[in-house]
Design an enzyme around this catalytic site. Structure first.
Site, PDB file in Angstrom:
ATOM      1  N   SER A   4       0.299  -1.177  -0.396  1.00  0.00           N
ATOM      2  CA  SER A   4      -0.178   0.230   0.026  1.00  0.00           C
ATOM      3  C   SER A   4       0.603   1.624   0.228  1.00  0.00           C
ATOM      4  O   SER A   4       1.338   1.246   1.296  1.00  0.00           O
ATOM      5  CB  SER A   4      -0.349   0.260   1.506  1.00  0.00           C
ATOM      6  OG  SER A   4      -1.735   1.517   1.639  1.00  0.00           O
ATOM      7  N   HIS A  11      -1.601  -1.169  -4.621  1.00  0.00           N
ATOM      8  CA  HIS A  11      -2.364  -0.867  -3.555  1.00  0.00           C
ATOM      9  C   HIS A  11      -2.640   0.727  -3.698  1.00  0.00           C
ATOM     10  O   HIS A  11      -1.535   1.228  -2.307  1.00  0.00           O
ATOM     11  CB  HIS A  11      -2.924  -2.369  -2.556  1.00  0.00           C
ATOM     12  CG  HIS A  11      -4.054  -1.327  -1.619  1.00  0.00           C
ATOM     13  ND1 HIS A  11      -5.103  -2.453  -1.736  1.00  0.00           N
ATOM     14  CD2 HIS A  11      -4.356  -0.684  -0.596  1.00  0.00           C
ATOM     15  CE1 HIS A  11      -6.007  -1.854  -0.900  1.00  0.00           C
ATOM     16  NE2 HIS A  11      -5.892  -1.071   0.045  1.00  0.00           N
ATOM     17  N   ASP A  52      -4.475   3.666  -1.634  1.00  0.00           N
ATOM     18  CA  ASP A  52      -5.614   3.982  -1.038  1.00  0.00           C
ATOM     19  C   ASP A  52      -6.573   5.233  -1.199  1.00  0.00           C
ATOM     20  O   ASP A  52      -5.836   6.082  -1.007  1.00  0.00           O
ATOM     21  CB  ASP A  52      -5.000   3.920   0.601  1.00  0.00           C
ATOM     22  CG  ASP A  52      -5.224   2.460   0.760  1.00  0.00           C
ATOM     23  OD1 ASP A  52      -6.428   1.934   1.265  1.00  0.00           O
ATOM     24  OD2 ASP A  52      -4.274   1.783   0.975  1.00  0.00           O
ATOM     25  N   MET A  62      -9.587   8.672   0.031  1.00  0.00           N
ATOM     26  CA  MET A  62     -10.111   8.982   0.955  1.00  0.00           C
ATOM     27  C   MET A  62     -10.693  10.029   0.401  1.00  0.00           C
ATOM     28  O   MET A  62     -10.062  10.860   0.211  1.00  0.00           O
ATOM     29  CB  MET A  62      -9.373   8.761   2.205  1.00  0.00           C
ATOM     30  CG  MET A  62      -8.166   7.239   2.582  1.00  0.00           C
ATOM     31  SD  MET A  62      -7.306   7.648   4.113  1.00  0.00           S
ATOM     32  CE  MET A  62      -6.867   6.025   4.036  1.00  0.00           C
ATOM     33  N   HIS A  77      -8.841   0.917  -3.717  1.00  0.00           N
ATOM     34  CA  HIS A  77      -9.686   0.856  -3.051  1.00  0.00           C
ATOM     35  C   HIS A  77      -9.858   2.444  -3.020  1.00  0.00           C
ATOM     36  O   HIS A  77      -9.149   3.324  -2.232  1.00  0.00           O
ATOM     37  CB  HIS A  77      -8.000   0.621  -1.749  1.00  0.00           C
ATOM     38  CG  HIS A  77      -8.881   0.266   0.323  1.00  0.00           C
ATOM     39  ND1 HIS A  77      -8.438   0.602   0.921  1.00  0.00           N
ATOM     40  CD2 HIS A  77     -10.506   0.607   0.236  1.00  0.00           C
ATOM     41  CE1 HIS A  77      -9.777   0.306   2.163  1.00  0.00           C
ATOM     42  NE2 HIS A  77     -10.432   0.681   1.081  1.00  0.00           N
ATOM     43  N   MET A 131     -12.244   4.637  -0.461  1.00  0.00           N
ATOM     44  CA  MET A 131     -12.507   4.621   1.061  1.00  0.00           C
ATOM     45  C   MET A 131     -13.595   6.373   0.340  1.00  0.00           C
ATOM     46  O   MET A 131     -13.242   6.854   1.422  1.00  0.00           O
ATOM     47  CB  MET A 131     -11.627   4.508   2.150  1.00  0.00           C
ATOM     48  CG  MET A 131     -11.005   3.357   2.148  1.00  0.00           C
ATOM     49  SD  MET A 131      -9.757   3.381   3.545  1.00  0.00           S
ATOM     50  CE  MET A 131      -8.768   3.026   1.957  1.00  0.00           C
ATOM     51  N   MET A 161     -11.747  -5.342   5.133  1.00  0.00           N
ATOM     52  CA  MET A 161     -10.497  -4.748   6.344  1.00  0.00           C
ATOM     53  C   MET A 161     -10.313  -5.473   7.378  1.00  0.00           C
ATOM     54  O   MET A 161     -11.186  -5.855   7.832  1.00  0.00           O
ATOM     55  CB  MET A 161     -11.490  -3.293   6.606  1.00  0.00           C
ATOM     56  CG  MET A 161     -11.628  -2.895   5.270  1.00  0.00           C
ATOM     57  SD  MET A 161      -9.782  -2.457   4.510  1.00  0.00           S
ATOM     58  CE  MET A 161      -9.103  -1.380   5.351  1.00  0.00           C
ATOM     59  N   ASP A 183      -6.319  -7.024   4.023  1.00  0.00           N
ATOM     60  CA  ASP A 183      -6.477  -5.074   4.647  1.00  0.00           C
ATOM     61  C   ASP A 183      -5.697  -4.356   5.799  1.00  0.00           C
ATOM     62  O   ASP A 183      -7.064  -4.260   5.993  1.00  0.00           O
ATOM     63  CB  ASP A 183      -6.573  -4.072   3.400  1.00  0.00           C
ATOM     64  CG  ASP A 183      -6.161  -2.829   3.159  1.00  0.00           C
ATOM     65  OD1 ASP A 183      -4.803  -2.119   3.779  1.00  0.00           O
ATOM     66  OD2 ASP A 183      -7.231  -1.650   2.468  1.00  0.00           O
TER      67      ASP A 183
HETATM   68  C1  DX5 Z   1      -6.054   1.474   5.696  1.00  0.00           C
HETATM   69  C2  DX5 Z   1      -5.466   1.649   4.418  1.00  0.00           C
HETATM   70  C3  DX5 Z   1      -4.717   0.443   4.542  1.00  0.00           C
HETATM   71  C4  DX5 Z   1      -3.911   1.103   4.703  1.00  0.00           C
HETATM   72  C5  DX5 Z   1      -2.755   0.098   5.002  1.00  0.00           C
HETATM   73  O1  DX5 Z   1      -6.943   2.369   5.719  1.00  0.00           O
HETATM   74  O2  DX5 Z   1      -7.171   0.800   4.042  1.00  0.00           O
HETATM   75  O3  DX5 Z   1      -4.541  -0.128   2.717  1.00  0.00           O
HETATM   76  O4  DX5 Z   1      -2.008   1.862   3.886  1.00  0.00           O
HETATM   77  O5  DX5 Z   1      -1.503   0.173   6.226  1.00  0.00           O
HETATM   78  P1  DX5 Z   1      -1.034  -0.753   7.586  1.00  0.00           P
HETATM   79  O6  DX5 Z   1      -0.260  -2.676   6.259  1.00  0.00           O
HETATM   80  O7  DX5 Z   1      -0.045  -0.114   7.589  1.00  0.00           O
HETATM   81  O8  DX5 Z   1      -1.634  -1.792   8.543  1.00  0.00           O
HETATM   82 ZN    ZN Z   2      -6.562  -0.488   1.559  1.00  0.00          ZN
END
Ligand code: DX5
Ligand code: ZN
Length: 220
Positions: free
Chosen positions: A6, A31, A33, A35, A64, A66, A135, A173
């Site tokens: 990620s 990956h 993320d 947000m 991903h 969010m 998650m 994840d």
């Molecule tokens: C959290 C993200 C993850 C995050 C995971 O909301 O969706 O993808 O980057 O981070 P680690 O591996 O550090 O828990």
């Molecule tokens: Zn993620």
């Protein structure tokens, strides 16, 4: 094991260097993320960054989202070169329609479940899915502690997939490291997302190699 590092935990001051590391690694995908500060209490990055990442990255992009109303962005996510589009079950009022739109746009369709959302909520859509992203932390931040209940959830999802003849892969994840990753592999996970465990490691290439070669035969 498939591995999807990620980018959230990368050095945002020099993303190019970290993306080159990913290109040179055994990672299967990257990956990303996204947000929005509404669906989750944090804001990360959006389309301009995704576009730049796509230009530099030779691995498939695992996006991903969010965000609320992810269905509004199917075409734009396709246009930045995503291979997989993950939408949250909790953010989609018309999940079946959204899944079909993602597939029609030529991407793999994945549904993400928050820790408190049961696997059973997917029973009527699982046959259509390419992937389910569970998650194992509450979404919004990297570096959180792995929620133990995820192991049982993977087993439940594995059973649902077998029961329905679905081809969906199981991706996990949050809080993934060698220890949790090994137990997830034993439970039936196919893909591990790892942010801080990879990018904060002294040797990220070796860390990705270790995750790819988890040993699931010994007692853990
Ligand atoms: C959290 C993200 C993850 C995050 C995971 O909301 O969706 O993808 O980057 O981070 P680690 O591996 O550090 O828990
Ligand atoms: Zn993620």
């Amino acid at each position: 094991m498939l591995v999807s590092p990620s980018l959230l935990a990368a050095n945002f001051g020099n993303l190019e260097q970290d993306i080159h590391m990913i290109n040179d690694s055994e990672a299967d995908m990257l990956h990303l993320d996204v947000m929005d500060g509404v669906f989750v209490p944090n804001i990360s990055f959006g389309f301009p960054v995704l576009k730049a990442v796509n230009r530099l990255c030779t691995k498939p992009l695992d996006v991903h989202l969010m965000i609320v109303e992810p269905q509004k962005f199917v075409t734009r996510v396709r246009d930045i070169g995503a291979s997989i589009m993950n939408v949250h079950q909790e953010a989609c009022l018309h999940l079946d329609r959204t899944i079909h739109e993602i597939k029609q746009a030529g991407m793999k369709a994945a549904v993400t479940l928050n820790p408190a959302t049961p696997v059973s909520t997917l029973v009527d859509i699982i046959a259509e899915l390419d992937m389910v992203l569970l998650m194992s932390v509450n979404p919004g931040f990297g570096g959180q502690k792995f929620i133990e209940n995820t192991i049982t959830k993977v087993q439940r999802l594995k059973a649902l997939i077998a029961e329905t003849g679905s081809q969906a892969l199981i991706e996990i994840d949050g809080g993934v490291n060698l220890e949790t990753g090994t137990r997830l592999a034993l439970a039936g996970a196919d893909i591990l997302v790892a942010g801080s465990y990879v990018f904060n490691a002294n040797d990220p290439l070796a860390t990705i190699h270790q995750l790819k070669n988890l040993t699931i035969n010994g007692p853990i």
